[in-house]
Design a protein around this motif. Structure first.
Motif, PDB file in Angstrom:
ATOM      1  N   UNK A  77       0.798  -1.217   0.000  1.00 57.46           N
ATOM      2  CA  UNK A  77       0.000   0.000   0.000  1.00 57.46           C
ATOM      3  C   UNK A  77       0.827   1.261   0.000  1.00 57.46           C
ATOM      4  N   UNK A  78       2.088   1.224   0.503  1.00 56.46           N
ATOM      5  CA  UNK A  78       2.827   2.473   0.657  1.00 56.46           C
ATOM      6  C   UNK A  78       4.193   2.434  -0.003  1.00 56.46           C
ATOM      7  N   UNK A  79       4.958   1.368   0.149  1.00 50.41           N
ATOM      8  CA  UNK A  79       6.234   1.303  -0.555  1.00 50.41           C
ATOM      9  C   UNK A  79       6.457  -0.123  -1.004  1.00 50.41           C
ATOM     10  N   UNK A  80       6.190  -0.425  -2.286  1.00 44.57           N
ATOM     11  CA  UNK A  80       6.253  -1.798  -2.777  1.00 44.57           C
ATOM     12  C   UNK A  80       7.619  -2.413  -2.539  1.00 44.57           C
ATOM     13  N   UNK A  81       7.590  -3.680  -2.105  1.00 45.46           N
ATOM     14  CA  UNK A  81       8.841  -4.336  -1.763  1.00 45.46           C
ATOM     15  C   UNK A  81       9.622  -4.721  -2.999  1.00 45.46           C
ATOM     16  N   UNK A  82       8.915  -5.083  -4.065  1.00 43.30           N
ATOM     17  CA  UNK A  82       9.579  -5.448  -5.301  1.00 43.30           C
ATOM     18  C   UNK A  82       9.020  -4.584  -6.415  1.00 43.30           C
ATOM     19  N   UNK A  83       9.883  -3.900  -7.105  1.00 38.46           N
ATOM     20  CA  UNK A  83       9.461  -3.065  -8.218  1.00 38.46           C
ATOM     21  C   UNK A  83      10.289  -3.387  -9.427  1.00 38.46           C
ATOM     22  N   UNK A 102      19.848  -4.038 -18.893  1.00 34.25           N
ATOM     23  CA  UNK A 102      20.138  -2.833 -18.125  1.00 34.25           C
ATOM     24  C   UNK A 102      19.133  -2.610 -17.006  1.00 34.25           C
ATOM     25  N   UNK A 103      18.110  -3.487 -16.893  1.00 31.45           N
ATOM     26  CA  UNK A 103      17.097  -3.323 -15.868  1.00 31.45           C
ATOM     27  C   UNK A 103      17.296  -4.383 -14.800  1.00 31.45           C
ATOM     28  N   UNK A 104      16.732  -4.162 -13.637  1.00 40.40           N
ATOM     29  CA  UNK A 104      16.840  -5.163 -12.585  1.00 40.40           C
ATOM     30  C   UNK A 104      15.724  -4.965 -11.582  1.00 40.40           C
ATOM     31  N   UNK A 105      15.402  -6.033 -10.850  1.00 36.41           N
ATOM     32  CA  UNK A 105      14.392  -5.954  -9.805  1.00 36.41           C
ATOM     33  C   UNK A 105      14.990  -5.282  -8.585  1.00 36.41           C
ATOM     34  N   UNK A 106      14.158  -4.532  -7.912  1.00 37.89           N
ATOM     35  CA  UNK A 106      14.586  -3.855  -6.698  1.00 37.89           C
ATOM     36  C   UNK A 106      14.160  -4.666  -5.487  1.00 37.89           C
ATOM     37  N   UNK A 107      14.955  -4.608  -4.463  1.00 38.23           N
ATOM     38  CA  UNK A 107      14.640  -5.281  -3.217  1.00 38.23           C
ATOM     39  C   UNK A 107      14.443  -4.234  -2.138  1.00 38.23           C
ATOM     40  N   UNK A 108      13.355  -4.374  -1.394  1.00 43.02           N
ATOM     41  CA  UNK A 108      13.040  -3.439  -0.312  1.00 43.02           C
ATOM     42  C   UNK A 108      13.555  -4.000   1.004  1.00 43.02           C
ATOM     43  N   UNK A 109      14.296  -3.193   1.738  1.00 41.34           N
ATOM     44  CA  UNK A 109      14.771  -3.562   3.067  1.00 41.34           C
ATOM     45  C   UNK A 109      14.492  -2.396   4.003  1.00 41.34           C
ATOM     46  N   UNK A 310      22.090   1.497  -4.098  1.00 44.71           N
ATOM     47  CA  UNK A 310      20.989   1.995  -3.273  1.00 44.71           C
ATOM     48  C   UNK A 310      20.227   3.038  -4.079  1.00 44.71           C
ATOM     49  N   UNK A 311      18.973   2.722  -4.420  1.00 42.51           N
ATOM     50  CA  UNK A 311      18.168   3.636  -5.233  1.00 42.51           C
ATOM     51  C   UNK A 311      17.425   4.663  -4.392  1.00 42.51           C
ATOM     52  N   UNK A 312      17.078   4.289  -3.168  1.00 37.59           N
ATOM     53  CA  UNK A 312      16.552   5.240  -2.182  1.00 37.59           C
ATOM     54  C   UNK A 312      16.848   4.681  -0.804  1.00 37.59           C
ATOM     55  N   UNK A 313      16.280   5.282   0.214  1.00 34.57           N
ATOM     56  CA  UNK A 313      16.667   4.927   1.584  1.00 34.57           C
ATOM     57  C   UNK A 313      16.484   3.443   1.882  1.00 34.57           C
ATOM     58  N   UNK A 314      15.444   2.819   1.304  1.00 33.44           N
ATOM     59  CA  UNK A 314      15.122   1.438   1.653  1.00 33.44           C
ATOM     60  C   UNK A 314      15.091   0.490   0.461  1.00 33.44           C
ATOM     61  N   UNK A 316      17.158  -1.313  -3.027  1.00 31.70           N
ATOM     62  CA  UNK A 316      18.439  -1.644  -3.634  1.00 31.70           C
ATOM     63  C   UNK A 316      18.177  -2.455  -4.899  1.00 31.70           C
ATOM     64  N   UNK A 317      19.103  -2.363  -5.843  1.00 29.65           N
ATOM     65  CA  UNK A 317      19.008  -3.219  -7.022  1.00 29.65           C
ATOM     66  C   UNK A 317      20.399  -3.639  -7.463  1.00 29.65           C
ATOM     67  N   UNK A 318      20.479  -4.816  -8.044  1.00 28.27           N
ATOM     68  CA  UNK A 318      21.751  -5.357  -8.509  1.00 28.27           C
ATOM     69  C   UNK A 318      22.032  -4.878  -9.928  1.00 28.27           C
ATOM     70  N   UNK A 319      23.267  -4.436 -10.174  1.00 24.91           N
ATOM     71  CA  UNK A 319      23.677  -4.031 -11.514  1.00 24.91           C
ATOM     72  C   UNK A 319      24.971  -4.767 -11.874  1.00 24.91           C
TER      73      UNK A 319
END
Length: 366
Positions: A77-83, A102-109, A310-314, A316-319
């Motif tokens: 509802x507020x910050x998706x864990x996987x984008x 060049x794209x990757x899944x993001x992980x929320x922590x 680190x894409x934002x405070x919480x 991350x994505x692998x490159x």
């Protein structure tokens, strides 16, 4: 009449008991269904992700604290864990899919999770680095090169020709032998023109200089070049340091030690360095303004090297990155990252384990 009243009362009481029992059974079934529907909490080891438990505790393998596996739906509802990101437009999705290279899944922590597994980040920036290489060395004692130089000088003198214009097959073969022993064309001229006495290679240096032989590993050969400054020290004279320059590097790698011989000249005004004295030589190579990240940030999968950005405070994505030189604790970035980005520098393996739990074994394919 009295018996009739008692009968009616018994029927009413029986109906009430039946309703009460029915309500009690219904409430029990509702509570039982709710308790079964409640998701069971799972705790896992960040280091050994295959170990799980239904209660908090420690891993029996490494004694690390178990971490609660978060429900992806908690953040929907507020910050998706996987984008997933595509064409610079962020799409909210609860599915794990494949993306372009060049794209990757993001992980929320969450910040609490980052703190529990010890996540630290470092800025991608340009740094001035100095690579120091320590070389096992000794004062030259080289009778083989001494004899080859004498033969070459005698052949030239007997032919009456200069080395550059010599067409004699014998002279050409002798010159080839000197190159095989590690001398460049310029060094051959120095040793045969009278500016250096070949006897320095067997009885010690003259004119305030000494000749040093060092062993350089083939993996460091690209950084060791003729003309670089060198410092030589020996336990025989622990309070003295002999400075000089690299003169030449041999052409053939030793098949056993995987090293090449590096020849240097150092200043020795007292002629105190004697042939075959052992010591250590140090060379320093400067690399200005290298785009670098901590070496600890790089994960080598065997197929590619990846870094978690680190894409934002919480999030991350692998490159995928291409790495160049390694200088002390820093690695040069050739491609995949830009200056100013933040990368995970500590607990990289743990965040990678978290990604494997969420994305499966294909987490590195993004």
């Amino acid at each position: 009449m009295f018996n009739g009243v008692i009968g009616i009362w018994q029927r009413i009481t029986s109906q009430r008991k039946g309703k009460t029992l029915f309500l009690m059974m219904t409430a029990f079934l509702v509570l039982f269904t709710f308790s079964c529907a409640k998701k069971k909490e799972i705790y896992y080891c960040p280091m050994h992700t295959f170990y799980t438990s239904d209660r908090p505790g420690t891993c029996p393998i490494c004694n690390m604290d178990l971490v609660k596996k978060e429900d992806h739906s908690e953040h929907s509802d507020h910050s998706p864990e996987i984008t997933m990101k595509e064409d610079d437009h962020e799409m909210d999705t609860g599915k794990i899919g494949k993306s372009n290279a060049d794209d990757s899944s993001e992980i929320y922590l969450s910040s609490e999770k980052q703190q529990s597994i010890g996540i630290r980040t470092e800025l991608v920036s340009r740094r001035n680095l100095i690579k120091k290489i320590s070389l096992y060395s000794s004062v030259a004692y080289d009778p083989e090169l001494y004899n080859a130089l004498l033969e070459y000088k005698q052949a030239v003198q007997s032919s009456g020709l200069l080395p550059e214009s010599s067409s004699s097959l014998g002279i050409a073969n002798l010159q080839l032998r000197l190159k095989q022993l590690g001398l460049s064309t310029g060094q051959i001229q120095v040793w045969t023109s009278g500016r250096r006495d070949p006897s320095e290679l067997i009885i010690g240096g003259k004119s305030g200089r000494a000749h040093i032989y060092s062993q350089v590993y083939e993996t460091e050969l690209s950084m060791a070049k003729p003309g670089l400054n060198i410092r030589f020290k020996t336990d025989v004279f622990p309070d003295k340091e002999f400075q000089g320059k690299i003169k030449s590097i041999d052409n053939i790698v030793d098949k056993n030690s995987r090293t090449l011989r590096l020849r240097s000249e150092v200043i020795d005004p007292g002629h105190i360095l004697k042939p075959q004295m052992f010591g250590e030589a140090m060379i320093e190579i400067s690399f200005p303004k290298l785009l670098t990240i901590p070496t600890s940030a790089v994960l080598d999968t065997g197929v590619r090297k990846i870094v978690y950005v680190q894409t934002n405070a919480n999030s991350f994505r692998a490159v995928t990155v291409k790495i160049g030189r390694n200088v002390d604790t820093w690695s040069e970035v050739l491609s995949g990252l830009e200056e100013g980005q933040q990368v995970v520098s500590e607990s990289t393996f743990l965040i990678d384990s978290e990604a494997k739990i969420r994305f499966g074994s294909n987490s590195h394919n993004h």
